[in-house]
Design a protein around this motif. Structure first.
Motif, PDB file in Angstrom:
ATOM      1  N   ALA A 132       0.919  -1.034   0.095  1.00  0.00           N
ATOM      2  CA  ALA A 132       0.048  -0.137  -0.037  1.00  0.00           C
ATOM      3  C   ALA A 132       0.944   1.311   0.048  1.00  0.00           C
ATOM      4  O   ALA A 132       1.567   1.543   0.982  1.00  0.00           O
ATOM      5  CB  ALA A 132      -0.908  -0.150   1.105  1.00  0.00           C
ATOM      6  N   ALA A 133       0.741   1.978  -1.023  1.00  0.00           N
ATOM      7  CA  ALA A 133       1.709   3.154  -1.208  1.00  0.00           C
ATOM      8  C   ALA A 133       1.541   4.116  -0.178  1.00  0.00           C
ATOM      9  O   ALA A 133       0.416   4.445   0.104  1.00  0.00           O
ATOM     10  CB  ALA A 133       1.462   3.760  -2.749  1.00  0.00           C
ATOM     11  N   ILE A 134       2.467   4.852   0.219  1.00  0.00           N
ATOM     12  CA  ILE A 134       2.291   6.163   1.325  1.00  0.00           C
ATOM     13  C   ILE A 134       3.275   7.209   0.566  1.00  0.00           C
ATOM     14  O   ILE A 134       4.363   6.758   0.083  1.00  0.00           O
ATOM     15  CB  ILE A 134       2.586   5.588   2.684  1.00  0.00           C
ATOM     16  N   GLY A 135       3.027   8.349   0.634  1.00  0.00           N
ATOM     17  CA  GLY A 135       3.825   9.482   0.308  1.00  0.00           C
ATOM     18  C   GLY A 135       4.082   9.542  -1.083  1.00  0.00           C
ATOM     19  O   GLY A 135       3.088   9.537  -1.712  1.00  0.00           O
ATOM     20  N   SER A 136       5.127   9.493  -1.568  1.00  0.00           N
ATOM     21  CA  SER A 136       5.509   9.565  -3.007  1.00  0.00           C
ATOM     22  C   SER A 136       5.656   8.136  -3.625  1.00  0.00           C
ATOM     23  O   SER A 136       6.231   8.284  -4.847  1.00  0.00           O
ATOM     24  CB  SER A 136       6.547  10.353  -3.243  1.00  0.00           C
ATOM     25  N   GLU A 137       5.562   7.095  -3.011  1.00  0.00           N
ATOM     26  CA  GLU A 137       5.739   5.783  -3.414  1.00  0.00           C
ATOM     27  C   GLU A 137       4.540   5.733  -4.734  1.00  0.00           C
ATOM     28  O   GLU A 137       3.547   6.254  -4.859  1.00  0.00           O
ATOM     29  CB  GLU A 137       5.301   4.773  -2.565  1.00  0.00           C
TER      30      GLU A 137
END
Length: 565
Positions: free
Chosen positions: A52-57
């Motif tokens: 699950a992507a967070i920030g700029s991922e």
């Protein structure tokens, strides 16, 4: 020296990734996701392991949606403790991802452990990757530990700016086999086999019969207490115990899911607890009929509530494990909860009274009846009043809130708070086996559930419930007699409506104040889904809950009793 170099590289590539314009990040991520779903490795995979992507991922949610549409298994990791352990769980919809301990979306506890069946593709997060597949991770090495035992295809999805010429690697670093950026999917160059890490006892490989358990840590971002190295040993032991209990529960759920008949319908074990409450409550009616000597009626009512609620609830908790207690909101009330409890109590008194008038269930000389079975009465002595309060006010408040607010909401809130409130309130209203008064109990259930979520304490709802029960015992008959006998009913109803609106205003104002405080203190909602629900998704979740075999039997019992009583 290598560690220092890697730290500098991590800082550098974080800046590079964060410095990419949002518009460019969006279109690169979109093209990368299209390349993933069109790749040969993805087409052959029966399971897709994502993050699950967070920030700029890179946001891989389009890959998840495509996999769900094609019937593939989608799994995400859940961070279980601060030692960096993780377990992959199968996720069937985006709403099953909730905010975890560090703000990272994780599978909700209702998700089943991931099963290694057929070919698998794992998309591994990284800050940067080189042509040999060497990853620059977040500094803990837990994905390397997992990849050392993973026999599927591994891939890194990276922005074009995060492709490195060469990355220095340690002996335990495990490279990926595919690199995916906006220009295409590439196999890595031939290289020597990397040395496996020695500490593999923390990794339990998927055996095709049950779940895997891999080590994991959150990205090395600023998540506050994530970097705290002063964790007490007893707390670590408690978290480890909770993890084992969760795995045992997931094993039980998986076995039930494999039964052919139940596999065709949703199965929620907590609804078996509710069904047990319904059945035992109906048996109590037989005891009430056979109870000729009313001298020990208080004792019988107390014992019946222990039999109907306390014992089944205790058995359910024993099976779920001690770690389950943390999700039941067993927190003590605080001084700033007083006004919201006052508002909720006022809403129950005025709202339930008005609904009783509307439904025509209000009558002169009306007495408080418990579960449409036991009628409250006392001899006027102090001992009689105390027994009455214990049997008809305190015990019902404690028992019903533990089952129908604490446990039911904890089990269903992974499908959204609206679903949890609706299911718990409907079953709570059915528990009283009174079709005419069902809107009254339904309204009460909603108010109590909202109070619990606003205060984050089931003890607050117990207090509100107790206060309302006391009103029903000692004040409702007077209200009913006054309404039935006096002439100016219109004025009385206007005053009651005004009081209801005032209580609603107090309640909503206090809810807003509490949530502003939560936001100010950066308090996380473990039940809060990573994605908002649509009206259709909410309706579907509620419908699926009542499609469970135990819920169907509860509804049938309720209808049969209400029709033929």
């Amino acid at each position: 020296m290598i560690k220092q170099d890697k730290s500098e590289l991590r800082a550098h590539y974080r800046c590079v990734r964060d410095g990419i314009l949002p518009e460019e990040r969006a279109w690169q991520a979109r093209e990368i996701c299209e390349l993933i779903v069109s790749s040969e490795a993805y087409a052959r995979a029966q399971s897709v392991l994502l993050y699950a992507a967070i920030g700029s991922e890179i946001d891989l949610s389009p890959v998840a949606h495509d996999a769900w549409e094609k019937g593939k298994t989608v799994a995400y990791p859940r961070c279980d403790d601060r030692e960096g352990r993780m377990t992959f769980f199968a996720v069937q919809a985006p709403e099953q991802l909730v905010r975890g301990s560090f703000g990272i979306p994780e599978p909700h506890k209702e998700c089943l452990p991931w099963q290694k069946v057929g070919k698998s593709l794992c998309i591994v997060p990284a800050l940067a990757v080189d042509a040999c597949g060497n990853r620059l991770g977040y500094g803990k090495g837990y994905y390397d530990r997992f990849l050392a035992s993973f026999d599927g295809v591994t891939a890194c999805a990276v922005y074009e700016q995060c492709l490195a010429a060469e990355l220095q690697c340690d002996g335990h670093d495990v490279p990926v086999t595919l690199i995916i950026d906006r220009k295409g999917v590439r196999h890595v160059k031939e290289q020597e086999t990397q040395e496996r890490i020695d500490d593999v006892q923390d990794t339990v490989i998927n055996d095709g019969d049950f779940a895997s358990e891999q080590a994991f840590t959150a990205p090395e971002e600023d998540y506050g207490e994530q970097q705290d190295d002063t964790w007490e040993p007893d707390e670590a032991a408690e978290q480890s115990s909770k993890e084992k209990e969760d795995v045992r529960w997931q094993r039980f759920m998986y076995k039930w899911k494999k039964i052919p008949l139940l596999g065709k319908l949703p199965f929620d074990p907590v609804l078996l607890l509710v069904l047990g409450n319904f059945v035992l409550l109906l048996f109590s009616r037989l005891i009430d009929t056979l109870l000729l000597n009313r001298d020990n009626e208080y004792l019988v009512v107390v014992l019946l509530q222990i039999l109907i609620f306390i014992i089944p609830g205790y058995l359910f908790l024993r099976f779920r494990g001690k770690g389950y207690l943390s999700s039941m909101r067993l927190r003590a009330p605080k001084p700033d909860h007083i006004f919201i409890m006052v508002g909720a109590t006022g809403m129950l008194i005025t709202g339930c009274f008005l609904l009783s008038v509307l439904m025509g269930s209000l009558s002169e000389g009306q007495s408080f009846v418990l579960y449409d079975t036991f009628t409250s009465k006392h001899d006027g002595s102090m001992a009689g009043v105390l027994y009455l309060v214990l049997a008809y006010a305190i015990l019902p408040a404690v028992c019903e809130e533990l089952i129908f607010r604490s446990m039911l909401c904890a089990e269903f809130e992974g499908r959204g708070v609206v679903c949890a409130v609706a299911v718990s309130s409907i079953l709570f209203s059915m528990l009283h086996f009174n079709l005419l008064a069902m809107p009254v109990y339904l309204f009460a259930g909603v108010v109590l559930a909202l109070t619990m979520y606003a205060t984050r304490s089931v003890f607050c709802t117990m207090i509100v419930h107790l206060l309302y029960n006391l009103f029903c015992l000692f004040g409702q008959s007077g209200f009913a007699d006054f309404y039935v006998t006096q002439r100016s009913t219109t004025l009385f109803l206007i005053l009651m409506i005004a009081a209801l609106l005032l209580c609603i205003g107090i309640f909503c104002g206090e809810c807003a104040r509490l949530y502003r405080g939560y936001a100010k203190n950066n308090a996380q909602d473990s039940y809060r889904p990573a994605q908002k629900f649509t009206g259709g998704q909410i309706a579907k979740s509620i419908g699926l809950a009542f499609a469970s075999p135990a819920a169907i039997v509860c509804v049938l019992l309720y209808l049969i009793v209400c029709i033929f009583r």
